[in-house]
Structure formats: C-alpha cells, structure tokens
Design an enzyme around this catalytic site. Structure first.
Site, PDB file in Angstrom:
ATOM      1  N   HIS A 161      27.597 -19.808 -26.776  1.00  0.00           N
ATOM      2  CA  HIS A 161      26.965 -20.997 -27.344  1.00  0.00           C
ATOM      3  C   HIS A 161      27.657 -22.279 -26.880  1.00  0.00           C
ATOM      4  CE1 HIS A 161      25.347 -18.494 -30.998  1.00  0.00           C
ATOM      5  NE2 HIS A 161      24.734 -18.215 -29.869  1.00  0.00           N
ATOM      6  N   HIS A 203      22.800 -20.172 -34.047  1.00  0.00           N
ATOM      7  CA  HIS A 203      22.456 -19.874 -32.652  1.00  0.00           C
ATOM      8  C   HIS A 203      21.603 -21.031 -32.134  1.00  0.00           C
ATOM      9  CE1 HIS A 203      23.707 -15.545 -32.986  1.00  0.00           C
ATOM     10  NE2 HIS A 203      23.663 -15.929 -34.252  1.00  0.00           N
TER      11      HIS A 203
END
Length: 609
Positions: free
Chosen positions: A543, A587
């Site tokens: 990420h 996310h």
C-alpha cells in the site's frame, strides 16, 4: 429484496449493451503508432489512475489521448482474471519485482514491494479488497491540503461514479452483508464472497455488540470500524474487475482519439522550449515531452503533449521518473554519482513514503475443508481452475484474502491515548480471516489444516522514502518503507496480535471456535515475544503511498498542489497513490479510483471542457 435484485439486473444489462472494444487502439510497442502522431494528453502509467484518466479524457472527441504502460496487456496472463490466483502473480512478469532496502525495524530483512507492471497496474494482481476509506479520512484529507473539495462531501459523487454493487458469483442473498444505498453505478463491479467457508459464520459469531469487536453492516458506508463482510472488486461472473477491464476493455478501446501502448517505458521528462534549464524560480518551466523506450538497448522516442503530461506510475515509479528528470531535492540530485541537472528544486519528491505492515498469524484447526490442499497440490488447484473456466463457480471466485475482515480502534489507555488515525470512524489496526494457510514468505506446511488471521497496522507513523540508485532509468529505485521505525507501530502490531487471540478465545466454553481450533502456532507468553515475531515475519501489504504528496500552496514540502499540478512547472500533473497527504486507514485501491475521477474533472475544467 426483489426490487433490489431488479435494479442490479438492470445495471448489469445496461453494461452488457455497451459496444465491444475492437482493440484497434491497443498497441504493443511505441513504434506501432505513427511518428507524426500528436496528442493533447500523454498519461504515463496504465494502472488504476491512468486507466480512469484515459477513459474520461478521451470522452471528448476533440482531444487526442495517449496512455503508456511499461508492462504487457493484462490479456497476456490467464491467471489475472481468476480471483483466487492473484498470489501466483506476485514475482511474475506482471510484477515490477521491487525489493526494499534492509529494514532495521524488521531485523534487517529485505521485503518484496509488489507493484503491477501490466495494463490495469496493481488492480490486475492485487487481492481485490475494496475499501473507500471512512468519511473521517476524506474530511481530514481536505483539511491537510486546505481544500474542502477533497472532503467526503466533495468526493462522494466520484465514489458513486466509480463502482456498483453486483450479485455475488453464487447469487446468494447478500442483503444482510451490505448496505446497497452506500454504493453507486460505476464500471468497477463490487461483490461479497461467491464461495463461503467454514470460518465465515464463526467470525461473525465472534462479534460483540457495543465492544471493540462489533459487527459492521457495510465497511464502505462511512464508518469502517468493526467486523464486516469483505467486499472485493469481483464481477457477478466471478472474474477480477480491474481498472483495465472496467475502464478500457469494456467500452473505450474502440475510440479513435485514444491510443494505448503497452511495453512502453517512460525514462525522462523534459521541455521542448528554451527555458528547460531555468530553475531560479523566475518563471515556471513547461514540461511537455516524455522520452519512451522499451529496453535499455532500444531506440528512444520523444512524445510531446500539447496540453498536459500526467504521471500515474504509482508511489515508486512516479517519484523515480521525476527525480530522473531533475525534479526533486537539489541537494540530492547534485550528488556527483548522479549529476542530474536540476529543473525544479522540490525537496519533497520521494519523501513521506508510508505503507502498511502485514503479519500472518496461524492456528492449526480440525477442518478438512480449508483451502490448504488447493495451494499445496497443483492437481487440486488445477481441478478448481477447470471448474472456474467451465462455470465460473467454486473456490476460484473468492479472493485469496478471505471473506471477512475487521478494522479496530485501540483500547482505552493505549500508549497514553495516542491516535494518529483520521478519526473515530477509521481503524488503527486490521484483521483479515482466511480459511487456510496464507503464504506470505512462509510456504504452506506439507500436512495439516490451518486458519490464518492477517494483522496489520493501518494508522502507521513510520515514514520512509524512494530515492535514485543511479541516473540509469533501468536501475530500480531505492525503496525504504522504514517499517516499525516508531514505537507506536510495533506496539500497535503487538496489540492487534493480542486482539486476534482474544477474538478467538477458543478455550472459552461459549466460544464459536471451541472444538474447531486445535492449537495456535507460535504461542506467545510476553509482548516482547510478539514484537520479535512481528519484526521477523511482517511483510508489506503493498500500500505504498505519499511520495509526491499533495498539499496547499504554502506547504513547501508538498510537491503537488490540491489540483494535482506539480509545483514549479507547467503542463505536468500527478494522479496516483503517491499524492496521498496521509495513507488511508484501509486498502487504498478505491481511494485511487476516486482521486482519478476527480482529477479528470479538474483537468477538464482547467482546459474548459
């Protein structure tokens, strides 16, 4: 329920009525387009943001758009559409195969930094987990960049424009798994699981109303805290819904004013004007040219954009290209080993890298129906793939990230009440529950059946950077996520590990896990043991973000303004995860989609479309 099913069916039928792509605009090499081709916009990077921008900007027939992707088409790998197979793509030809520097906070281990090198970018190989971030995150976003247009009220319509809720692949009744009104009518298809496992109901039975482990009816309705059904970018047919399939292949590649070129690597940005070497601040430099090639030995070609070059190459490659082009810290670029002429002194380029550490926690279970044999035995995996190919059913329609997840706030008194999250509707930590052994650097054992809880710190405070290895564009960037470099982050991972143990509590008389869990692998007696395990086994959840951070005009450490324009130059914009002023506590793929949809409108407004 009947009216809801009808509404979703209508949206599906409308999507099927769109014109099929002829593939006429998809080229395998830059030399496949005429040498005299002219473009208004050149988009560098065919991932999430690049695909969205190519689609939206080419809606205007008067604009000619070029989209460049360094990797191949997503149609060249037959595992990309299969949700459960995404882990097989890591380390393959559609991954940049980057690796971090040795991480002191992880006992000097190097960590794979997975990024998609393929049309659709990371949306073509990620775990497909869909989180749009909490309202608090977006409101904080607006405050950090001093622009209320980035608050939730300013971006909500773009989230509706991105995605739509569809039937799960097995067509089960999902009315208690989502809040339909929280979703829109966009091209990316979102669904809950199409293949239930034996742990799903046990996870839900572990929720406790009014506690830190409460049930969340939809984690994409503004408040992310609690345990919820995991939503994924998976179509009603059990296929991955990527930026490429949703925004390009579905209806756009037939457009005569759009060229998409794969296997085209951008190596330098420059100006076609005489002011290219001015960096004294007296006037802005116009960046309008991108240099492209395929391999280190291939000829290079320059393409000029009449209106803008847009960088959408991600949190690693966007700062890498800027630095190679002389846009970055003057002190760093003046290093004799680089000797790169400085176009713009922008010290924030490559800095502020944030990422989420991910840790697998394992339990041995009394269940012969875990997915362990699927990952353990190629012949079992192949049987399930054939069922998917024939009917789009079975285990291959589920994400290899589990069916349920939870975001959690720290308990009262944690580190004196320290809370770096965006607000009470954002979590500090996360758990994802998998019905089998999750292979994150640890291959599945030859025998046994397992439960994995993936734990993560989502309100991280550790920051790293992306720098140049050399002035050779084919040398990978130096990536240092600097994980566990703050006491808060390692203490947070220890806390969520303890939360996972507490949630299961399989020795309790009324536990839904009683007689299911046999034992915990790596049992701990102290927090120090947990911390050592975390440092030894955590990886990146991929990420990475924030390396070309967005900020106000007065924030001199922020390389781009709140309209995503690179400060100090004209004609250059950045639209990807590198612009996050703060990493989302979730996310982030949906966040990138939203940013790209809003960016398209900002660009159209600037050029009066």
């Amino acid at each position: 329920m009947a009216s809801l099913r009808f509404a979703r069916l209508l949206v599906l039928l409308l999507s099927l009525s769109l014109p099929l792509a002829t593939q006429a605009a998809l080229h395998n090499f830059i030399d496949d387009i005429p040498s005299d081709a002219k473009y208004d916009y050149v988009i560098v990077g065919g991932g999430i943001a690049g695909s969205v921008l190519a689609s939206r900007l080419s809606e205007s027939e008067k604009w000619k758009v070029l989209l460049l992707e360094a990797g191949p088409s997503d149609t060249t790998n037959d595992k990309i559409p299969i949700p459960f197979e995404n882990g097989r793509l890591f380390g393959s030809e559609v991954d940049w195969n980057y690796t971090s520097t040795p991480q002191p906070g992880a006992f000097n281990r190097t960590i794979p930094m997975i990024r998609g090198k393929v049309l659709g970018g990371s949306s073509s190989l990620n775990h497909m987990t869909w989180n749009r971030a909490s309202n608090d995150y977006w409101d904080n976003f607006g405050r950090l960049v001093d622009d209320p247009g980035w608050s939730w009220s300013g971006v909500e319509r773009y989230y509706d424009k991105v995605q739509r809720l569809v039937f799960p692949p097995d067509e089960h009744d999902d009315s208690k798994e989502v809040i339909p009104s929280a979703h829109g009518r966009g091209p990316v298809q979102i669904s809950t699981t199409g293949f239930h496992t034996n742990i799903d109901q046990r996870v839900l039975n572990s929720t406790r109303d009014g506690s830190r482990y409460s049930f969340n009816p939809d984690s994409n309705a503004g408040d992310m805290v609690g345990i919820a059904w995991l939503q994924s970018s998976i179509t009603s047919r059990g296929e991955r819904s990527s930026a490429s399939t949703a925004y390009l292949h579905s209806s756009v590649l037939h457009r005569k004013n759009l060229d998409v070129v794969v296997n085209a690597r951008a190596v330098k940005l420059s100006s076609s004007q005489n002011n290219a070497n001015r960096s004294d601040g007296s006037r802005k430099i116009r960046i309008d040219t991108v240099e492209i090639t395929n391999t280190p030995d291939s000829p290079r070609r320059k393409i000029t954009a009449a209106k803008e070059i847009i960088l959408s190459s991600g949190a690693f490659n966007t700062p890498h290209l800027l630095l190679l082009s002389g846009i970055g810290s003057q002190a760093d670029l003046a290093n004799p080993s680089l000797n790169i002429p400085v176009l713009v002194n922008s010290p924030g380029v490559g800095k502020h890298l944030a990422d989420h550490p991910l840790l697998p926690n394992y339990w041995l279970v009394a269940d012969n129906n875990t997915f362990d044999d699927v990952t353990r035995y190629p012949d079992v995996e192949e049987r399930w793939i054939k069922e998917w190919q024939k009917e789009r059913k079975g285990i291959m329609v589920m994400p290899h990230a589990g069916n349920t997840l939870g975001f959690f706030r720290h308990p009262e008194g944690f580190r004196g009440g320290e809370d770096p999250s965006s607000g009470k509707r954002s979590g500090n930590t996360e758990m994802i529950y998998l019905n089998g052994w999750a292979e994150f650097g640890q291959p599945v054992p030859r025998t046994g059946n397992y439960l994995t809880i993936l734990t993560s710190v989502v309100s991280v405070t550790s920051l790293g950077q992306v720098t140049l290895r050399s002035s050779n564009p084919f040398d990978p960037p130096v990536i240092n996520p600097n994980i566990f470099s703050t006491p808060y982050d390692i203490d947070s991972m220890v806390q969520v590990m303890k939360d996972a143990e507490d949630l299961l509590n399989f020795n309790a008389t009324d536990s839904p896990w009683k007689d299911y869990i046999i034992s915990k692998l790596n049992p701990f007696t102290t927090d120090a043991e947990r911390a050592d395990y975390a440092r030894n086994n955590s990886v990146s959840i991929s990420h990475g973000s924030g390396t070309v951070r967005m900020g106000s005009q007065h924030d001199h450490e922020a390389p781009v303004d709140s309209s995503l324009r690179v400060k100090g130059v004209k004609g250059l914009r950045v639209v990807d995860a590198s612009v996050f002023p703060k990493i989302p506590e979730c996310h982030p793929q949906a966040v990138v989609y939203v940013i790209a949809e809003k960016a398209a409108d900002l660009i159209k407004e600037d050029h009066k479309e």
